[in-house]
Scaffold this active site. Structure first.
Site, PDB file in Angstrom:
ATOM      1  N   ARG A 150       2.932  21.708  40.628  1.00  0.00           N
ATOM      2  CA  ARG A 150       3.179  22.470  39.401  1.00  0.00           C
ATOM      3  C   ARG A 150       1.992  22.346  38.463  1.00  0.00           C
ATOM      4  NH1 ARG A 150       9.494  20.943  37.929  1.00  0.00           N
ATOM      5  NH2 ARG A 150      10.396  21.704  39.879  1.00  0.00           N
ATOM      6  N   SER A 200      10.847  25.528  38.690  1.00  0.00           N
ATOM      7  CA  SER A 200      12.204  25.143  38.326  1.00  0.00           C
ATOM      8  C   SER A 200      12.565  25.524  36.892  1.00  0.00           C
ATOM      9  CB  SER A 200      12.410  23.646  38.562  1.00  0.00           C
ATOM     10  OG  SER A 200      13.763  23.291  38.398  1.00  0.00           O
ATOM     11  N   HIS A 201      12.830  24.527  36.061  1.00  0.00           N
ATOM     12  CA  HIS A 201      13.315  24.743  34.693  1.00  0.00           C
ATOM     13  C   HIS A 201      12.184  24.873  33.688  1.00  0.00           C
ATOM     14  CE1 HIS A 201      12.608  20.552  35.534  1.00  0.00           C
ATOM     15  NE2 HIS A 201      12.433  20.339  34.246  1.00  0.00           N
ATOM     16  N   ASP A 227      19.418  27.243  35.627  1.00  0.00           N
ATOM     17  CA  ASP A 227      18.020  27.192  35.207  1.00  0.00           C
ATOM     18  C   ASP A 227      17.168  28.251  35.891  1.00  0.00           C
ATOM     19  OD1 ASP A 227      18.102  25.984  37.744  1.00  0.00           O
ATOM     20  OD2 ASP A 227      16.362  24.729  37.305  1.00  0.00           O
ATOM     21  N   ASP A 276      15.211  28.402  38.563  1.00  0.00           N
ATOM     22  CA  ASP A 276      15.281  28.640  40.010  1.00  0.00           C
ATOM     23  C   ASP A 276      16.670  28.444  40.589  1.00  0.00           C
ATOM     24  OD1 ASP A 276      15.231  25.814  39.729  1.00  0.00           O
ATOM     25  OD2 ASP A 276      14.401  25.589  41.740  1.00  0.00           O
ATOM     26  N   ASP A 314      18.829  25.751  40.620  1.00  0.00           N
ATOM     27  CA  ASP A 314      19.345  24.521  41.218  1.00  0.00           C
ATOM     28  C   ASP A 314      20.005  23.588  40.203  1.00  0.00           C
ATOM     29  OD1 ASP A 314      17.070  23.609  39.938  1.00  0.00           O
ATOM     30  OD2 ASP A 314      16.181  22.664  41.711  1.00  0.00           O
ATOM     31  N   ARG A 315      19.951  23.924  38.922  1.00  0.00           N
ATOM     32  CA  ARG A 315      20.599  23.103  37.899  1.00  0.00           C
ATOM     33  C   ARG A 315      21.759  23.862  37.257  1.00  0.00           C
ATOM     34  NH1 ARG A 315      16.102  19.428  34.750  1.00  0.00           N
ATOM     35  NH2 ARG A 315      14.863  18.875  36.562  1.00  0.00           N
ATOM     36  N   THR A 371      15.308   9.293  42.051  1.00  0.00           N
ATOM     37  CA  THR A 371      15.352  10.694  41.659  1.00  0.00           C
ATOM     38  C   THR A 371      14.558  11.524  42.664  1.00  0.00           C
ATOM     39  OG1 THR A 371      15.599  10.135  39.323  1.00  0.00           O
ATOM     40  CG2 THR A 371      14.751  12.334  39.844  1.00  0.00           C
ATOM     41  N   GLU A 402      22.525  14.368  40.129  1.00  0.00           N
ATOM     42  CA  GLU A 402      21.524  13.741  39.283  1.00  0.00           C
ATOM     43  C   GLU A 402      21.865  14.028  37.830  1.00  0.00           C
ATOM     44  OE1 GLU A 402      17.567  14.103  42.135  1.00  0.00           O
ATOM     45  OE2 GLU A 402      17.926  15.642  40.619  1.00  0.00           O
ATOM     46  N   SER A 408      20.007  14.869  35.622  1.00  0.00           N
ATOM     47  CA  SER A 408      19.162  15.957  35.117  1.00  0.00           C
ATOM     48  C   SER A 408      19.760  17.320  35.459  1.00  0.00           C
ATOM     49  CB  SER A 408      17.743  15.826  35.662  1.00  0.00           C
ATOM     50  OG  SER A 408      17.747  15.720  37.071  1.00  0.00           O
ATOM     51  N   LYS A 448      19.921  20.852  45.417  1.00  0.00           N
ATOM     52  CA  LYS A 448      20.976  20.926  44.410  1.00  0.00           C
ATOM     53  C   LYS A 448      21.252  22.391  44.128  1.00  0.00           C
ATOM     54  CE  LYS A 448      17.595  19.633  40.804  1.00  0.00           C
ATOM     55  NZ  LYS A 448      16.598  18.839  41.533  1.00  0.00           N
TER      56      LYS A 448
END
Length: 574
Positions: free
Chosen positions: A24, A114-115, A280, A282, A284-285, A348, A367, A369, A380
């Site tokens: 990233r 991700s987020h 989020d 992508d 996964d959250r 994590t 998790e 998060s 996730k």
């Protein structure tokens, strides 16, 4: 027909080391000449690319379509047999994991940060997933990194760009390219897992008293939420908002927490909506939030595990085991103990769960998060968690036809049986690496010297005394492959069982992120009033002590965290 493979001379770039969630960086870094090409070639050099089938997709953030075309150029030149690509370069991370597994692909390249925020001045990311659908393990990411340090050339085939908006089969040079609907396979997966009819019946029968709002935060999950909530479950259009995926996420920060998902929180509170949820960038959250009732990720995974018997997927296959990341509260441990299930505490990073899943020892995990999931895929899964909650609520209401069971009621019932872990997380984002490393060095020094053992700290505001029982650096030995992961976070344990965790995170693209986790357990015997107490008040003294022990404010130069995540009392309030 033969295609000319060109070799382009290049030189290494510093810092192309993928973390647990890939590489990233800022978009402008990836836009440097040869930068993205180097990393993609390193991926192909680290795997058996010749004859491989790979899945390509991502969260649709800025610079994604161009990068897909780059992958086509380099992949075809390296002998990749087939590339399965999400329409318009879109595949949520959970959907990509599913596609890899369903079509028995050799792996996948996911374009996501991700987020993290998107857009020309924000973040981009490239992540490699292996054939089980999960993130590449360290032996693969280390190999990629080593190649980036010595790379001298990358290979390309120049052909006409592929139209990513047209579903169907085409080709790029000698490589077959299949553009797939981004949503269909994933919706089919969830229909096999959850009792959609039970959920639909409950929502239709309680349309006035139990309203839903999903906020996509302009991330990748918008089309998935529409397909499930509106098209399949028949909810009105007003049940979703911010569900058009945008390359800059509408200028927002697509992270489903109380700070960045304020667009959800504000509407839920203003319109008295019983069930709110967000995902989020992508997909996964997730965050679960009803009127006056926020569910911490730690409580969320524990409640899903406790109610797993009402979800068809687990009715059929059973629950093999439970797990959580080390910083996550121990709420799920209590469920495992009561049900006689094996449970694990891992570092994590979702890859650690994947090993346990592949060995048949883990079914549900999470998790703190805002990541929750199961062994249906190897990532996730935000939408999965939201659907799990809806399935549980529908089943709970079927069992109690005379009382409407919502988020608050489920929390109260859970605390009455298992007690409550008062939990809070402080995020200090984009702080200096120098200050963050000084904080870590201080704690590591205390571990080496045992200088904090049995030391008593007193909170100035609450007059509470806290005696340190131990200070450790979490280390994990994988029970499946024997690999050891060290330096996973400093844990300060107090003699009353409370704990504080400090962790230097690696998911940002600029500066360092330091996370402080604070947990205090209260048993069910404390009674409903105590269990429904305010988290901030209950943890105030412990947080003061944690800041004093670590000299955090001095090292980081911050008086306040960027984000605070707290558990909410079951009676409401944040």
């Amino acid at each position: 027909m033969s295609y000319q493979v060109k070799e382009i001379s290049t030189k290494p770039f510093d810092g192309q080391k993928p973390g647990t969630s890939g590489l990233r960086k800022r978009v402008k870094v990836f836009q440097q000449e040869h930068y993205t090409e180097n990393f993609i070639q390193a991926i192909f050099d680290s795997i058996k690319a010749e004859g491989a089938t790979l899945v390509i997709g991502g969260d649709g953030r800025y610079f994604s379509p161009e990068t897909v075309q780059t992958i086509l150029k380099i992949g075809s030149a390296n002998g990749v047999k087939k590339l399965i690509v999400g329409k318009d370069s879109i595949l949520s991370t959970p959907a990509a994991s599913n596609v890899i597994r369903k079509y028995k692909a050799d792996g996948g390249i996911l374009l996501t940060a991700s987020h993290n925020p998107g857009g020309p001045n924000n973040d981009f990311g490239i992540k490699y997933n292996v054939s089980n659908g999960g993130p590449a393990p360290e032996n693969v990411t280390n190999k990629i990194y080593e190649i980036t340090k010595t790379i001298q050339r990358y290979k390309v085939i120049e052909a006409n760009p592929v139209d990513l908006s047209v579903i169907g089969k085409t080709s790029y040079g000698p490589t077959e390219v299949q553009i797939i609907d981004s949503v269909v396979d994933y919706v089919e997966l969830l229909q096999d897992i959850f009792d959609f009819q039970l959920i639909k019946d409950f929502l239709q029968n309680n349309a006035a008293s139990f309203r839903i709002l999903f906020d996509g935060l302009h991330g990748v999950t918008g089309p998935y939420a529409r397909a499930i909530l509106v098209d399949t479950l028949g909810l009105p259009e007003a049940s979703i908002q911010n569900c058009i995926a945008l390359p800059d996420f509408g200028g927002g920060h697509p992270d489903p927490n109380l700070t960045y998902a304020h667009s959800l929180v504000e509407v839920v509170e203003a319109k008295n909506i019983q069930f709110g949820a967000a995902s989020d960038g992508d997909g996964d959250r997730n965050m679960i939030y009803g009127k006056g009732a926020f569910v911490t990720p730690s409580d969320s995974v524990a409640i899903i595990a406790d109610w797993a018997h009402v979800i068809p997927y687990f009715k059929k296959g059973g629950v093999k085991g439970l797990a959580r990341s080390m910083p996550t509260s121990k709420a799920i441990d209590l469920v495992a103990q009561k049900k006689g299930l094996e449970y694990f505490e891992v570092p994590t990073g979702w890859k650690f769960f994947g090993n346990l899943m592949d060995a048949g020892r883990l079914s549900i995990c999470g998790e703190e998060s805002f990541g929750t999931g199961s062994d249906h895929i190897r990532e996730k899964d935000g939408i999965w968690a939201i659907m799990a909650w809806l399935n549980i609520i529908a089943a709970a209401n079927k069992e109690s036809p005379n009382e409407l069971i919502g988020i608050k009621e489920l929390l109260k019932k859970h605390y009455a049986v298992y007690g409550r872990s008062f939990f809070s997380r402080y995020d200090y984002e984009e702080v200096s690496f120098e200050g963050a490393n000084k904080l870590v060095a201080l704690l590591d020094g205390a571990i080496t010297s045992s200088s904090l053992a049995n030391k008593i700290y007193k909170s100035k505001s609450t007059n509470q005394n806290f005696t340190i029982a131990s200070v450790t650096n979490f280390s994990y030995t994988d029970p499946i492959d024997g690999s050891v992961s060290k330096n996973q976070g400093q844990v300060v344990l107090f003699d009353d069982g409370s704990r504080v965790v400090f962790r230097l995170s690696g998911t940002g693209s600029a500066g360092a992120t330091v996370r402080l986790y604070v947990e205090r357990y209260v048993g069910p015997e404390a009674g409903e009033k105590v269990l429904a107490g305010d988290t901030a008040e209950g943890l105030k003294g412990l947080i003061e002590v944690a800041l004093e022990i670590s000299n955090l404010k001095e090292f980081l130069g911050r008086d306040e965290p960027t984000v605070i995540t707290v558990s909410t009392s079951a009676d409401g309030g944040c």
